[in-house]
Write a protein that holds these residues in place. Structure first.
Motif, mmCIF file in Angstrom:
data_model
loop_
_atom_site.group_PDB
_atom_site.id
_atom_site.type_symbol
_atom_site.label_atom_id
_atom_site.label_comp_id
_atom_site.label_asym_id
_atom_site.label_seq_id
_atom_site.Cartn_x
_atom_site.Cartn_y
_atom_site.Cartn_z
ATOM 1 N N MET A 173 0.825 -1.211 0.000
ATOM 2 C CA MET A 173 0.000 0.000 0.000
ATOM 3 C C MET A 173 0.857 1.259 0.000
ATOM 4 O O MET A 173 0.426 2.320 -0.384
ATOM 5 N N ASN A 174 2.104 1.171 0.431
ATOM 6 C CA ASN A 174 2.944 2.353 0.501
ATOM 7 C C ASN A 174 3.202 2.970 -0.851
ATOM 8 O O ASN A 174 3.531 4.140 -0.954
ATOM 9 N N ALA A 175 3.073 2.175 -1.924
ATOM 10 C CA ALA A 175 3.300 2.715 -3.254
ATOM 11 C C ALA A 175 2.029 3.277 -3.868
ATOM 12 O O ALA A 175 2.022 3.733 -5.000
ATOM 13 N N THR A 176 0.929 3.221 -3.134
ATOM 14 C CA THR A 176 -0.340 3.703 -3.655
ATOM 15 C C THR A 176 -0.276 5.204 -3.908
ATOM 16 O O THR A 176 0.107 5.970 -3.031
ATOM 17 N N PRO A 177 -0.665 5.658 -5.105
ATOM 18 C CA PRO A 177 -0.658 7.092 -5.381
ATOM 19 C C PRO A 177 -1.787 7.787 -4.643
ATOM 20 O O PRO A 177 -2.741 7.155 -4.183
ATOM 21 N N VAL A 178 -1.655 9.097 -4.534
ATOM 22 C CA VAL A 178 -2.701 9.883 -3.899
ATOM 23 C C VAL A 178 -3.877 10.022 -4.865
ATOM 24 O O VAL A 178 -3.698 10.285 -6.054
ATOM 25 N N GLY A 179 -5.079 9.834 -4.367
ATOM 26 C CA GLY A 179 -6.257 9.964 -5.208
ATOM 27 C C GLY A 179 -7.481 10.257 -4.384
ATOM 28 O O GLY A 179 -7.461 10.165 -3.154
ATOM 29 N N ALA A 180 -8.569 10.618 -5.081
ATOM 30 C CA ALA A 180 -9.781 10.981 -4.360
ATOM 31 C C ALA A 180 -10.990 10.948 -5.276
ATOM 32 O O ALA A 180 -10.875 11.117 -6.499
ATOM 33 N N LEU A 181 -12.159 10.730 -4.671
ATOM 34 C CA LEU A 181 -13.448 10.777 -5.349
ATOM 35 C C LEU A 181 -14.427 11.544 -4.475
ATOM 36 O O LEU A 181 -14.402 11.434 -3.250
ATOM 37 N N LEU A 182 -15.293 12.319 -5.101
ATOM 38 C CA LEU A 182 -16.373 12.997 -4.401
ATOM 39 C C LEU A 182 -17.690 12.382 -4.844
ATOM 40 O O LEU A 182 -18.050 12.455 -6.030
ATOM 41 N N LEU A 183 -18.410 11.761 -3.915
ATOM 42 C CA LEU A 183 -19.690 11.127 -4.223
ATOM 43 C C LEU A 183 -20.809 11.987 -3.650
ATOM 44 O O LEU A 183 -20.861 12.220 -2.435
ATOM 45 N N LEU A 221 -14.009 10.397 -0.647
ATOM 46 C CA LEU A 221 -13.109 9.264 -0.436
ATOM 47 C C LEU A 221 -11.705 9.674 -0.836
ATOM 48 O O LEU A 221 -11.507 10.294 -1.887
ATOM 49 N N TRP A 222 -10.714 9.317 -0.040
ATOM 50 C CA TRP A 222 -9.330 9.677 -0.363
ATOM 51 C C TRP A 222 -8.394 8.541 0.037
ATOM 52 O O TRP A 222 -8.715 7.713 0.878
ATOM 53 N N TRP A 223 -7.245 8.520 -0.611
ATOM 54 C CA TRP A 223 -6.228 7.518 -0.277
ATOM 55 C C TRP A 223 -4.851 8.034 -0.642
ATOM 56 O O TRP A 223 -4.684 8.856 -1.545
ATOM 57 N N ASP A 224 -3.854 7.592 0.096
ATOM 58 C CA ASP A 224 -2.463 7.934 -0.199
ATOM 59 C C ASP A 224 -1.572 6.819 0.339
ATOM 60 O O ASP A 224 -2.057 5.756 0.730
ATOM 61 N N GLY A 225 -0.289 7.040 0.354
ATOM 62 C CA GLY A 225 0.635 6.000 0.772
ATOM 63 C C GLY A 225 0.538 5.633 2.236
ATOM 64 O O GLY A 225 0.998 4.565 2.648
ATOM 65 N N ASP A 226 -0.070 6.505 3.055
ATOM 66 C CA ASP A 226 -0.176 6.243 4.487
ATOM 67 C C ASP A 226 -1.484 5.568 4.883
ATOM 68 O O ASP A 226 -1.604 5.051 5.989
ATOM 69 N N GLY A 227 -2.464 5.589 3.997
ATOM 70 C CA GLY A 227 -3.738 4.997 4.342
ATOM 71 C C GLY A 227 -4.857 5.507 3.460
ATOM 72 O O GLY A 227 -4.640 5.933 2.327
ATOM 73 N N ALA A 228 -6.068 5.462 3.994
ATOM 74 C CA ALA A 228 -7.242 5.892 3.243
ATOM 75 C C ALA A 228 -8.328 6.272 4.240
ATOM 76 O O ALA A 228 -8.238 5.990 5.440
ATOM 77 N N TRP A 259 -8.335 4.644 7.879
ATOM 78 C CA TRP A 259 -7.639 3.365 8.023
ATOM 79 C C TRP A 259 -6.173 3.566 7.655
ATOM 80 O O TRP A 259 -5.850 4.285 6.699
ATOM 81 N N LEU A 260 -5.278 2.955 8.408
ATOM 82 C CA LEU A 260 -3.870 2.977 8.051
ATOM 83 C C LEU A 260 -3.653 2.136 6.794
ATOM 84 O O LEU A 260 -4.543 1.411 6.343
ATOM 85 N N ALA A 261 -2.459 2.220 6.225
ATOM 86 C CA ALA A 261 -2.180 1.528 4.961
ATOM 87 C C ALA A 261 -2.471 0.035 5.039
ATOM 88 O O ALA A 261 -2.953 -0.561 4.066
#
Length: 252
Positions: free
Chosen positions: A1-11, A78-85, A101-103
């Motif tokens: 999960m640490n390599a997960t890029p930063v991203g986000a969605l607005l619902l 909804l958001w996510w990055d290398g540290d969690g989501a 949630w942590l990674a």
């Protein structure tokens, strides 16, 4: 999960037609697309959290608060990055609720936050809460991305149907490409075009649009800085900005 890029969605718990104007007034380039019955999704075409050094959850929380006030409907970021989501849900002028949630999928939120989230979205207090409860307990086989996927799976019972490719944890480029394929409209920083109208009506609409834009911006700023003063000031401007379009609609 640490390599997960930063991203986000607005619902948004509203149809695209109801989201269009508030999304324009955010003055951020975004792609608006339908996301099932009574749902819309917004994907940012830029990444201000990477440019300005601001955390992605802070940026998304501000946008969600402004959109919720503008649409009068709940908005889930909804958001996510290398540290969690995690997620942040805004519901009008009420205090936003969120969970993280942590990674590795370790929950660091409060159970009460998940219950409040379910109540404000109008989820089933028994069946849906039972489906959400596993997201709040440790599970070595579920990382942060899997937690968000599980969250959206519960919402599919209530009409959510994300377009293909718009999945939590996906890279930003994938999200933008998928959103464009399903888009009904792209917003930009210039704001919405003004339709032709009588001079006075046009002036009143323009004034209202300016107040709405300023109000939404202040609400977003207040949410980002966790400042109640900015949020209240923005709310006052939003109320004043809504008067001209409501008055015109009543007259018509």
């Amino acid at each position: 999960m640490n390599a997960t890029p930063v991203g986000a969605l607005l619902l948004c718990r509203a149809e695209p037609a109801a989201v269009r104007l508030p999304a324009h007034l955010l003055r951020e380039p975004m792609v608006l697309a339908p996301a099932g019955q009574g749902w819309s999704v917004l994907v940012s075409e830029v990444s201000p959290w990477q440019e300005g050094g601001v955390a992605v959850d802070a940026v998304l929380g501000g946008w969600a608060a402004a959109l919720s006030i503008g649409t009068g409907s709940p908005v889930l970021a909804l958001w996510w990055d290398g540290d969690g989501a995690g997620f942040t849900m805004a519901s009008g002028f009420r205090r936003p609720v969120g969970y993280v949630w942590l990674a590795d999928g370790t929950p660091v939120g409060e159970d009460e936050a998940m219950r409040t989230f379910a109540a404000r979205l109008g989820l089933d207090p028994v069946l849906d809460l039972q489906a959400l409860e596993p997201l709040t307990v440790p599970d070595p086989e579920s990382d942060a991305r899997a937690r968000l996927v599980g969250l959206t799976a519960v919402l599919t019972r209530h009409g959510l149907a994300l377009p293909a490719g718009l999945a939590p944890g996906a890279p930003a480029d994938t999200l933008r490409t998928a959103a464009l394929a399903a888009a009904v409209e792209e917003t930009d920083s210039a704001g919405p075009p003004e339709p032709a109208a009588r001079p006075r009506a046009s002036w009143l609409r323009a004034a209202g649009a300016v107040q709405l834009a300023a109000g939404l911006a202040l609400v977003a700023l207040g949410a980002r800085r966790r400042s109640g003063g900015w949020a209240v000031a923005g709310a006052v401007l939003i109320v004043h900005g809504l008067v001209p379009p409501v008055r015109e609609r009543l007259r018509s």
